[in-house]
Design an enzyme around this catalytic site. Structure first.
Site, PDB file in Angstrom:
ATOM      1  N   ASN A  90       0.810  -1.227   0.000  1.00  0.00           N
ATOM      2  CA  ASN A  90       0.000   0.000   0.000  1.00  0.00           C
ATOM      3  C   ASN A  90       0.840   1.273   0.000  1.00  0.00           C
ATOM      4  O   ASN A  90       0.637   2.158  -0.829  1.00  0.00           O
ATOM      5  CB  ASN A  90      -0.919   0.007   1.220  1.00  0.00           C
ATOM      6  CG  ASN A  90      -2.123  -0.902   1.002  1.00  0.00           C
ATOM      7  OD1 ASN A  90      -2.494  -1.193  -0.138  1.00  0.00           O
ATOM      8  ND2 ASN A  90      -2.737  -1.348   2.089  1.00  0.00           N
ATOM      9  N   GLY A 123       4.215   1.676  -0.463  1.00  0.00           N
ATOM     10  CA  GLY A 123       5.213   1.750  -1.537  1.00  0.00           C
ATOM     11  C   GLY A 123       4.594   2.097  -2.884  1.00  0.00           C
ATOM     12  O   GLY A 123       5.104   2.965  -3.607  1.00  0.00           O
ATOM     13  N   ASP A 135       9.268  -5.623  -5.318  1.00  0.00           N
ATOM     14  CA  ASP A 135       8.593  -6.409  -4.279  1.00  0.00           C
ATOM     15  C   ASP A 135       8.972  -7.875  -4.443  1.00  0.00           C
ATOM     16  O   ASP A 135       9.145  -8.364  -5.565  1.00  0.00           O
ATOM     17  CB  ASP A 135       7.069  -6.260  -4.344  1.00  0.00           C
ATOM     18  CG  ASP A 135       6.414  -6.574  -3.010  1.00  0.00           C
ATOM     19  OD1 ASP A 135       5.994  -5.634  -2.309  1.00  0.00           O
ATOM     20  OD2 ASP A 135       6.357  -7.784  -2.644  1.00  0.00           O
ATOM     21  N   VAL A 191      10.559   3.435   6.061  1.00  0.00           N
ATOM     22  CA  VAL A 191       9.151   3.607   6.451  1.00  0.00           C
ATOM     23  C   VAL A 191       8.681   2.419   7.309  1.00  0.00           C
ATOM     24  O   VAL A 191       7.726   2.515   8.073  1.00  0.00           O
ATOM     25  CB  VAL A 191       8.243   3.724   5.192  1.00  0.00           C
ATOM     26  CG1 VAL A 191       6.802   4.007   5.554  1.00  0.00           C
ATOM     27  CG2 VAL A 191       8.751   4.818   4.255  1.00  0.00           C
ATOM     28  N   THR A 192       9.386   1.299   7.187  1.00  0.00           N
ATOM     29  CA  THR A 192       8.984   0.060   7.868  1.00  0.00           C
ATOM     30  C   THR A 192       8.987   0.225   9.391  1.00  0.00           C
ATOM     31  O   THR A 192       9.906   0.812   9.952  1.00  0.00           O
ATOM     32  CB  THR A 192       9.951  -1.079   7.455  1.00  0.00           C
ATOM     33  OG1 THR A 192       9.985  -1.149   6.032  1.00  0.00           O
ATOM     34  CG2 THR A 192       9.530  -2.416   8.040  1.00  0.00           C
ATOM     35  N   HIS A 227       8.106   7.038  16.939  1.00  0.00           N
ATOM     36  CA  HIS A 227       6.889   6.855  16.148  1.00  0.00           C
ATOM     37  C   HIS A 227       6.090   5.752  16.843  1.00  0.00           C
ATOM     38  O   HIS A 227       6.105   4.605  16.434  1.00  0.00           O
ATOM     39  CB  HIS A 227       7.266   6.453  14.718  1.00  0.00           C
ATOM     40  CG  HIS A 227       6.097   6.258  13.818  1.00  0.00           C
ATOM     41  ND1 HIS A 227       5.121   7.206  13.655  1.00  0.00           N
ATOM     42  CD2 HIS A 227       5.749   5.232  13.015  1.00  0.00           C
ATOM     43  CE1 HIS A 227       4.226   6.753  12.794  1.00  0.00           C
ATOM     44  NE2 HIS A 227       4.582   5.563  12.393  1.00  0.00           N
TER      45      HIS A 227
HETATM   46  N1  APR Z   1      11.808  -7.399  -0.358  1.00  0.00           N
HETATM   47  C1  APR Z   1      10.879  -6.681  -1.046  1.00  0.00           C
HETATM   48  N2  APR Z   1       9.599  -6.567  -0.642  1.00  0.00           N
HETATM   49  C2  APR Z   1       9.243  -7.188   0.486  1.00  0.00           C
HETATM   50  C3  APR Z   1      10.148  -7.937   1.264  1.00  0.00           C
HETATM   51  C4  APR Z   1      11.499  -8.025   0.784  1.00  0.00           C
HETATM   52  N3  APR Z   1      12.425  -8.723   1.444  1.00  0.00           N
HETATM   53  N4  APR Z   1       9.488  -8.440   2.315  1.00  0.00           N
HETATM   54  C5  APR Z   1       8.212  -8.002   2.244  1.00  0.00           C
HETATM   55  N5  APR Z   1       8.057  -7.250   1.134  1.00  0.00           N
HETATM   56  C6  APR Z   1       6.851  -6.582   0.637  1.00  0.00           C
HETATM   57  C7  APR Z   1       5.586  -7.415   0.783  1.00  0.00           C
HETATM   58  O1  APR Z   1       5.486  -8.407  -0.222  1.00  0.00           O
HETATM   59  C8  APR Z   1       4.503  -6.345   0.673  1.00  0.00           C
HETATM   60  O2  APR Z   1       4.010  -6.220  -0.646  1.00  0.00           O
HETATM   61  O3  APR Z   1       6.573  -5.412   1.381  1.00  0.00           O
HETATM   62  C9  APR Z   1       5.227  -5.050   1.086  1.00  0.00           C
HETATM   63  C10 APR Z   1       4.593  -4.363   2.306  1.00  0.00           C
HETATM   64  O4  APR Z   1       3.367  -3.883   1.910  1.00  0.00           O
HETATM   65  P1  APR Z   1       2.046  -3.876   2.840  1.00  0.00           P
HETATM   66  O5  APR Z   1       1.951  -5.187   3.539  1.00  0.00           O
HETATM   67  O6  APR Z   1       0.924  -3.383   1.999  1.00  0.00           O
HETATM   68  O7  APR Z   1       2.388  -2.808   3.952  1.00  0.00           O
HETATM   69  P2  APR Z   1       2.253  -1.216   3.854  1.00  0.00           P
HETATM   70  O8  APR Z   1       0.913  -0.806   4.321  1.00  0.00           O
HETATM   71  O9  APR Z   1       2.740  -0.742   2.538  1.00  0.00           O
HETATM   72  O10 APR Z   1       3.280  -0.781   4.988  1.00  0.00           O
HETATM   73  C11 APR Z   1       4.677  -1.004   4.818  1.00  0.00           C
HETATM   74  O11 APR Z   1       5.287   0.724   6.323  1.00  0.00           O
HETATM   75  O12 APR Z   1       3.928   2.046   7.612  1.00  0.00           O
HETATM   76  C12 APR Z   1       4.775   0.932   7.608  1.00  0.00           C
HETATM   77  O13 APR Z   1       3.926  -0.513   9.357  1.00  0.00           O
HETATM   78  C13 APR Z   1       4.040  -0.330   7.977  1.00  0.00           C
HETATM   79  O14 APR Z   1       6.015  -1.684   8.162  1.00  0.00           O
HETATM   80  C14 APR Z   1       4.905  -1.372   7.339  1.00  0.00           C
HETATM   81  C15 APR Z   1       5.417  -0.660   6.081  1.00  0.00           C
END
Ligand code: APR
Length: 294
Positions: A10, A12, A31, A116-117, A172
């Site tokens: 979401n 990204g 991804d 952001v993670t 945060h």
């Molecule tokens: N390499 C690339 N992508 C990855 C990896 C990796 N090693 N591991 C996980 N992902 C991808 C997942 O496949 C997923 O599509 O990261 C993406 C995360 O997306 P969402 O689950 O939709 O999370 P999102 O709402 O985008 O939030 C991302 O930001 O705000 C913070 O707490 C939130 O840590 C979270 C991050």
């Protein structure tokens, strides 16, 4: 300039869309999930004849495609699932950040990294340590978002931008520190607004049921990207590495910084009230505890 966005979930994908729509830079979206980045990149690319943007975007599963990126935005991670403890999430996201950071170091050794993670401050710390980049080039996105939530809560009818008078510092998380330097903001409204901002992430998750906030988080990342790309030297609240500022060392925490083309140009030390000092200390302890676990 090429911007790499790691994680096409979401946040990204929305960051990538905002950057391409605005024509700010070319984007490589990555991804681990097969096809996800490629599909979303094609979709975003198709909006260019509508928006008139000349920015290009490609998607890939391989971080090699990010080679030579000037800025890397890291949104890769897991969201907390039912039954998963905070520590489980911390372990899992730490593994992801370590893996991704190692590859950023290999493919884009001169990049500025925006993390952001979550848990944000600890993950930004880990990214800095793993890449070995100078701390000014590794920055966490939180303060812009938390401050925006705070401002929106205290003055929802006014189209305010980040005005450096009402903002959020510290971690945060639950211990973020609300700062009020505006004249005439009623104390009761200030306290209610701070509480609302602190709980905003959970409030949104409560409505969505699955997934978490991404419109404002991606807008916050975009704001930081613009400050860096256009060398705005703008004052922005971010998670930055303290080396003696605020009397703290070896920690990433939310503070106001000047953001420009080299990343964090300098950290701004504001004068705390006694109450703010105590709250900031509490935040520092909480982040140190999390960092100790990784
Ligand atoms: N390499 C690339 N992508 C990855 C990896 C990796 N090693 N591991 C996980 N992902 C991808 C997942 O496949 C997923 O599509 O990261 C993406 C995360 O997306 P969402 O689950 O939709 O999370 P999102 O709402 O985008 O939030 C991302 O930001 O705000 C913070 O707490 C939130 O840590 C979270 C991050």
């Amino acid at each position: 300039m090429k911007i790499a966005v790691i994680g096409a979930g979401n946040v990204g994908a929305m960051v990538a869309g905002r950057v391409v729509d605005a024509g700010l830079a070319d984007v490589v979206l990555i991804d681990i999930a097969p096809g996800l980045a490629k599909g979303k990149a094609l979709d975003i690319s198709d909006s260019r004849p509508i928006t008139g943007s000349l920015s290009k975007i490609e998607g890939s599963e391989d971080l090699k495609a990010t080679q030579g990126a000037g800025i890397v935005v890291v949104t890769a991670g897991l969201a907390r699932k039912p039954g998963m403890s905070r520590d489980d999430l911390l372990r899992k996201n730490s593994e992801i950040i370590k893996d991704v950071s190692g590859k950023i170091k290999r493919y884009s050794p001169s990049a500025i990294v925006i993390v952001v993670t979550n848990p944000l401050d600890a993950m930004t710390y880990l990214a800095m340590k793993t890449t070995g980049f100078e701390p000014a080039r590794v920055i966490g996105m939180a303060g812009v978002l938390d401050s925006a939530r705070f401002m929106n809560a205290v003055s929802p009818d006014i189209a305010v931008t980040q005005d450096e008078k009402v903002f959020m510092m510290g971690s945060h998380g639950d211990t973020m520190v609300a700062i009020n330097r505006s004249d005439g903001l009623d104390d009761k409204i200030f306290k209610q607004g701070a509480e609302r901002a602190r709980n905003r992430g959970a409030e949104i998750v409560g409505h969505l049921k699955t997934g978490s906030a991404y419109f404002a988080p991606s807008a916050a990342v975009f704001y930081m990207l613009k400050a860096i790309l256009k060398n705005e030297n703008r004052t922005v609240c971010c998670s930055a590495y303290l080396q003696g500022e605020y009397g703290e060392k070896d920690i990433y925490i939310g503070v106001p910084v000047v953001l420009g083309s080299s990343g964090v140009v300098r950290i701004i030390e504001i004068e705390f009230t006694e109450q703010e000092k105590k709250a900031f200390k509490k935040s520092v302890s909480q982040i140190h505890e999390t960092i100790a676990k990784i």
